[in-house]
Design an enzyme around this catalytic site. Structure first.
Site, PDB file in Angstrom:
ATOM      1  N   GLU A   1       8.731   2.990  13.771  1.00 54.57           N
ATOM      2  CA  GLU A   1       9.481   3.349  12.574  1.00 54.57           C
ATOM      3  C   GLU A   1       9.616   4.865  12.535  1.00 54.57           C
ATOM      4  O   GLU A   1       8.966   5.583  13.282  1.00 54.57           O
ATOM      5  CB  GLU A   1       8.752   2.840  11.330  1.00 54.57           C
ATOM      6  CG  GLU A   1       8.622   1.328  11.367  1.00 54.57           C
ATOM      7  CD  GLU A   1       8.565   0.700   9.991  1.00 54.57           C
ATOM      8  OE1 GLU A   1       9.587   0.180   9.530  1.00 54.57           O
ATOM      9  OE2 GLU A   1       7.472   0.719   9.395  1.00 54.57           O
TER      10      GLU A   1
ATOM     11  N   GLU B   1       4.883  -3.957  12.148  1.00 57.39           N
ATOM     12  CA  GLU B   1       3.892  -2.886  11.946  1.00 57.39           C
ATOM     13  C   GLU B   1       2.724  -3.526  11.227  1.00 57.39           C
ATOM     14  O   GLU B   1       2.858  -3.938  10.074  1.00 57.39           O
ATOM     15  CB  GLU B   1       4.480  -1.749  11.099  1.00 57.39           C
ATOM     16  CG  GLU B   1       5.615  -1.013  11.756  1.00 57.39           C
ATOM     17  CD  GLU B   1       5.196  -0.249  13.001  1.00 57.39           C
ATOM     18  OE1 GLU B   1       3.995  -0.022  13.190  1.00 57.39           O
ATOM     19  OE2 GLU B   1       6.080   0.088  13.799  1.00 57.39           O
TER      20      GLU B   1
ATOM     21  N   CYS C   1      -2.986   1.658   6.407  1.00 55.48           N
ATOM     22  CA  CYS C   1      -3.072   1.081   7.750  1.00 55.48           C
ATOM     23  C   CYS C   1      -3.694   2.075   8.706  1.00 55.48           C
ATOM     24  O   CYS C   1      -4.275   1.697   9.714  1.00 55.48           O
ATOM     25  CB  CYS C   1      -1.693   0.667   8.224  1.00 55.48           C
ATOM     26  SG  CYS C   1      -0.469   1.956   8.029  1.00 55.48           S
TER      27      CYS C   1
ATOM     28  N   ASN D   1       0.803  -1.231   0.000  1.00 54.69           N
ATOM     29  CA  ASN D   1       0.000   0.000   0.000  1.00 54.69           C
ATOM     30  C   ASN D   1       0.834   1.278   0.000  1.00 54.69           C
ATOM     31  O   ASN D   1       0.366   2.317  -0.446  1.00 54.69           O
ATOM     32  CB  ASN D   1      -1.020  -0.018   1.146  1.00 54.69           C
ATOM     33  CG  ASN D   1      -0.381   0.006   2.499  1.00 54.69           C
ATOM     34  OD1 ASN D   1       0.780  -0.384   2.661  1.00 54.69           O
ATOM     35  ND2 ASN D   1      -1.109   0.450   3.494  1.00 54.69           N
TER      36      ASN D   1
HETATM   37  P1  NAD Z   1       0.571  -9.150   3.983  1.00 55.87           P
HETATM   38  O1  NAD Z   1       0.742  -9.477   5.430  1.00 55.87           O
HETATM   39  O2  NAD Z   1      -0.260 -10.047   3.180  1.00 55.87           O
HETATM   40  O3  NAD Z   1       1.981  -9.083   3.252  1.00 55.87           O
HETATM   41  C1  NAD Z   1       3.032  -8.230   3.706  1.00 55.87           C
HETATM   42  C2  NAD Z   1       4.356  -8.777   3.192  1.00 55.87           C
HETATM   43  O4  NAD Z   1       4.608 -10.029   3.819  1.00 55.87           O
HETATM   44  C3  NAD Z   1       4.391  -9.030   1.685  1.00 55.87           C
HETATM   45  O5  NAD Z   1       5.666  -8.715   1.181  1.00 55.87           O
HETATM   46  C4  NAD Z   1       4.125 -10.511   1.603  1.00 55.87           C
HETATM   47  O6  NAD Z   1       4.614 -11.112   0.416  1.00 55.87           O
HETATM   48  C5  NAD Z   1       4.866 -11.018   2.825  1.00 55.87           C
HETATM   49  N1  NAD Z   1       4.403 -12.315   3.320  1.00 55.87           N
HETATM   50  C6  NAD Z   1       3.186 -12.882   3.156  1.00 55.87           C
HETATM   51  N2  NAD Z   1       3.146 -14.101   3.732  1.00 55.87           N
HETATM   52  C7  NAD Z   1       4.366 -14.311   4.278  1.00 55.87           C
HETATM   53  C8  NAD Z   1       4.943 -15.375   5.019  1.00 55.87           C
HETATM   54  N3  NAD Z   1       4.248 -16.477   5.321  1.00 55.87           N
HETATM   55  N4  NAD Z   1       6.210 -15.242   5.427  1.00 55.87           N
HETATM   56  C9  NAD Z   1       6.907 -14.117   5.163  1.00 55.87           C
HETATM   57  N5  NAD Z   1       6.430 -13.081   4.451  1.00 55.87           N
HETATM   58  C10 NAD Z   1       5.162 -13.171   4.022  1.00 55.87           C
HETATM   59  O7  NAD Z   1       0.025  -7.637   3.948  1.00 55.87           O
HETATM   60  P2  NAD Z   1      -0.393  -6.768   2.671  1.00 55.87           P
HETATM   61  O8  NAD Z   1      -1.700  -7.295   2.163  1.00 55.87           O
HETATM   62  O9  NAD Z   1       0.755  -6.640   1.735  1.00 55.87           O
HETATM   63  O10 NAD Z   1      -0.615  -5.324   3.344  1.00 55.87           O
HETATM   64  C11 NAD Z   1      -1.784  -4.944   3.975  1.00 55.87           C
HETATM   65  C12 NAD Z   1      -1.629  -5.015   5.488  1.00 55.87           C
HETATM   66  O11 NAD Z   1      -0.504  -4.241   5.883  1.00 55.87           O
HETATM   67  C13 NAD Z   1      -2.810  -4.420   6.230  1.00 55.87           C
HETATM   68  O12 NAD Z   1      -3.146  -5.247   7.307  1.00 55.87           O
HETATM   69  C14 NAD Z   1      -2.282  -3.076   6.724  1.00 55.87           C
HETATM   70  O13 NAD Z   1      -2.918  -2.572   7.865  1.00 55.87           O
HETATM   71  C15 NAD Z   1      -0.855  -3.410   6.984  1.00 55.87           C
HETATM   72  N6  NAD Z   1      -0.022  -2.210   7.012  1.00 55.87           N
HETATM   73  C16 NAD Z   1       0.431  -1.779   8.234  1.00 55.87           C
HETATM   74  C17 NAD Z   1       1.191  -0.618   8.321  1.00 55.87           C
HETATM   75  C18 NAD Z   1       1.704  -0.134   9.653  1.00 55.87           C
HETATM   76  O14 NAD Z   1       2.654   0.640   9.665  1.00 55.87           O
HETATM   77  N7  NAD Z   1       1.122  -0.541  10.777  1.00 55.87           N
HETATM   78  C19 NAD Z   1       1.510   0.091   7.157  1.00 55.87           C
HETATM   79  C20 NAD Z   1       1.026  -0.379   5.928  1.00 55.87           C
HETATM   80  C21 NAD Z   1       0.265  -1.549   5.877  1.00 55.87           C
END
Ligand code: NAD
Length: 496
Positions: free
Chosen positions: A466, A252, A286, A154
C-alpha cells in the site's frame, strides 16, 4: 437526552438507510455510556445496490482525465485538513486512541489524499524501444473496475484513505466496508469526498458486519478487486474467496514486530522507542513492537528503565490531553489480552508490570488494561510468537546480533522490525537480513510515511504494497501498446 444520531450508507450518491431497516451501535471504548451514533446494519441487498452503483459509474470515471480526478482529491485533502480537529475528536471517541494519535491518523489521510491527487498528473508508464524498425512501444496503466475495500478499526480513517485514494486516481470505483467498531471515521472520509465533488456511484459506503457485508462484497461477481486489511485469519478467507473468480486481492494482515537493542545502543533512545512502539495506540497497531530482543550486556539496565517508564504511563480517556494510553477497542479484545497474559504466566515468562484490568472510577465504563511487560521470554513462547494486539510486550534476551536476527525472523509474520545500535555495519547487516517489509534504524517499528511502500512479508501480506507509487501497481493493470508505422506486416522474433 437527545436521541443518538443515525448515520446512513452512501450508495449511488445518496445517503440511504439499509434495506434491513436495522442499525447497530457505535460505542466509545473509554466510556460505554457514550453512544457515538447508530449505523446501518446492512445486508446483501445493500451490497448489491452499492456494487451496481459502482459498476454503472465506472465507464465515465475511468474516462475522466486523471488530472481532473486529481482536482477532486486535492479538494478532499483540503477539506480533510480543515476538519482535522473535529474528525480526530470523533475518532478518539469511537476508537479510543489518544487525541494526538487520532490527529496523526487524520493527517495520514490528508497526506495520502494529497499524494494521490498529485499522481493524477503522473501515473507514469514507460516508453521504450522496439526490436523492429518504425515501431513505437509503451506501457500505460489501466484501471481495473469495481474495488471492494474492507478495513479494520485500528486506523479508522488512514486505512480507508490508503485504499480509496489510489483506487480513485487510477480510475476505479469503490465500495468501502469499514470495521463495525469504527464506521464514523470512514463515514467522515466519504462525506468529504462527496463535498469535494466525486460523481455519484464512484464511492460507496456500506456499514455492517464482516459476515453479512464483507463476505458478500468480496465474493460479488461484479467486484474485480478486493483490498483487505485485518487479521491473518480473515485474510485467508478473503484470499480463498478471491481465488474462485481470480479477483485481484491485496492483503495486509497481522504482525509480531521486533525491536532489537544491541549492546552499543543509546539506551535512552531505545527505551523511548520501545515505549512508543509497544504501547502507542494501546499496542493495537499492526506494526506495534510487541517483542523487544535485548543484548545480555545491557539487558538488566534496559529492562529496569523500560519497566519504570511503562509503570508511569497515564492510562485513561484519550480526549484528556494528559493521557498517554487509551483503552482497548472492545470487550473481546480485552479478553484476548487477558487470556494471553495467563498464557505468558503459565509459560514461565516473568511478569514485570501490568497484567491486570484497570477498573473502578474513571476506568469503570471502559475497556482498560494496564500496560504489561513480560521479561525473560523464550522466543518460542506463544506470547513471543502470536499477535496479541494489545499493550503487552515480551522482552527476550540475546547474546549477539546473529541471535537477535534469528529470533526476530523466527515468526510467521514479516511486517516491521528495528534495530538500536551505533554500529553502522550491524545496522546494515540487520537491514539486509530482516525478513520484513519495513525496517527502521534507531527508531521504533511504527512511523510509516505515506510516500514509501507499506506492507509485509510472509503471513503479513501477499506481496502487494500500500501507499506510495507501489499502491498504483495494485489498483491498475499494465497495458503494453505497440504502434507499427511501417505500413507492412512486421513479425516480432521472426523478421530480423
Ligand atoms: P478483522 O480481520 O477482524 O476485520 C477486518 C475487516 O474485515 C473488518 O471490516 C471486518 O468486519 C471484516 N471481516 C471480518 N470477517 C469477515 C469475513 N468473513 N468476510 C469479509 N470481511 C470480514 O481485523 P480487525 O480486528 O478489524 O483488525 C485487527 C487486525 O488487523 C490485526 O491482525 C492487525 O495486525 C491487522 N492490521 C494489519 C495492518 C497491515 O497493514 N498489515 C494494518 C492494520 C491492522
Amino acid at each position: 437526552m437527545a436521541p443518538p444520531k443515525v448515520y446512513k450508507n452512501f450508495i449511488n450518491g445518496e445517503w440511504v438507510e439499509s434495506a434491513s431497516a436495522h442499525a447497530f451501535e457505535n460505542v466509545n471504548p473509554a466510556d460505554r455510556n457514550d453512544l457515538v451514533g447508530l449505523f446501518q446494519k446492512s445486508n446483501q441487498q445493500d451490497v448489491d445496490d452499492a456494487v451496481d452503483a459502482a459498476k454503472q459509474a465506472y465507464p465515465s470515471w475511468k474516462n475522466t482525465p486523471p488530472p481532473k480526478r486529481g482536482e477532486i482529491l486535492y479538494r478532499a485533502a483540503r477539506l480533510l485538513a480543515e476538519e482535522k480537529e473535529p474528525f480526530a475528536e470523533l475518532m478518539t471517541r469511537e476508537m479510543g486512541k489518544v487525541l494526538e494519535e487520532a490527529r496523526g491518523d487524520v493527517q495520514e489521510a490528508i497526506d495520502m489524499t494529497f499524494y494521490m491527487a498529485g499522481e493524477g498528473r503522473r501515473l507514469f508508464g514507460q516508453t521504450t524501444t522496439s526490436e523492429l524498425p518504425n515501431k513505437f512501444c509503451m506501457s500505460v496503466r489501466s484501471p481495473i473496475g469495481v474495488g471492494a475495500l474492507i478495513t479494520p478499526w485500528n486506523f479508522p480513517m488512514a486505512i480507508p484513505s490508503w485504499k480509496t485514494m489510489p483506487a480513485l486516481i487510477c480510475g476505479n470505483t469503490v465500495v468501502i466496508k469499514p470495521a463495525t467498531d469504527t464506521p464514523l471515521s470512514a463515514y467522515n472520509l466519504v462525506k468529504v469526498l462527496e463535498e469535494a465533488g466525486v460523481p455519484r456511484g464512484v464511492v460507496n459506503l456500506v456499514t455492517g458486519t464482516g459476515v453479512e457485508v464483507g463476505n458478500h462484497l468480496m465474493a460479488h461477481g461484479d467486484v474485480r478487486m478486493v483490498s483487505f486489511t485485518g487479521s491473518t485469519e480473515v485474510g485467508r478467507k478473503v484470499s480463498q474467496a478471491s481465488a474462485v473468480s481470480f479477483k485481484h486481492c491485496c492483503l495486509e494482515m497481522g504482525g509480531k514486530n521486533v525491536i532489537m537493542v544491541m549492546e552499543d545502543a543509546n539506551l535512552d533512545l531505545a527505551v523511548d522507542g520501545s515505549v512508543w512502539g509497544g504501547f502507542g495506540t494501546t499496542g493495537q497497531r499492526c506494526t506495534a513492537a510487541s517483542r523487544v530482543v535485548v543484548h545480555k550486556g545491557v539487558y538488566k539496565e534496559f529492562v529496569d528503565r523500560l519497566v519504570t517508564r511503562v509503570r508511569a504511563l497515564k492510562v485513561g480517556n484519550g480526549l484528556d490531553p494528559t493521557v498517554q494510553m487509551g483503552p482497548l477497542i472492545n470487550g473481546a479484545q480485552r479478553q484476548t489480552v487477558e487470556s494471553y497474559v495467563e498464557v505468558g504466566k503459565n509459560e514461565g515468562a516473568r511478569l514485570l508490570c501490568g497484567g491486570e484490568r484497570l477498573t473502578g472510577g474513571e476506568y469503570q465504563q471502559g475497556w482498560f488494561y494496564a500496560p504489561t511487560i513480560f521479561g525473560d521470554c523464550h522466543p518460542q513462547m506463544r506470547i513471543a510468537q502470536e499477535e496479541i494486539f494489545g499493550p503487552v510486550v515480551s522482552v527476550i534476551p540475546c547474546h549477539d546480533l546473529d541471535e537477535a536476527i534469528e529470533i526476530g525472523n523466527g515468526i510467521v509474520y514479516g511486517l516491521s522490525a528495528s534495530i538500536y545500535t551505533r554500529n553502522v555495519n550491524n545496522a546494515f547487516r540487520a537491514m539486509r537480513d530482516m525478513e520484513t517489509g519495513i525496517f527502521y534504524v534507531n527508531a521504533p517499528t511504527i512511523g510509516a510515511e505515506t510516500h514509501l511502500p507499506f506492507g509485509g512479508t510472509k503471513q503479513t501480506g501477499n506481496g502487494h504494497r500500500e501507499a506510495a507509487t507501489a499502491a498504483l501497481d495494485f489498483y491498475s493493470e499494465w497495458k503494453s501498446v505497440y504502434v507499427d508505422y511501417s505500413d507492412k506486416l512486421q513479425r516480432a522474433q521472426i523478421d530480423t
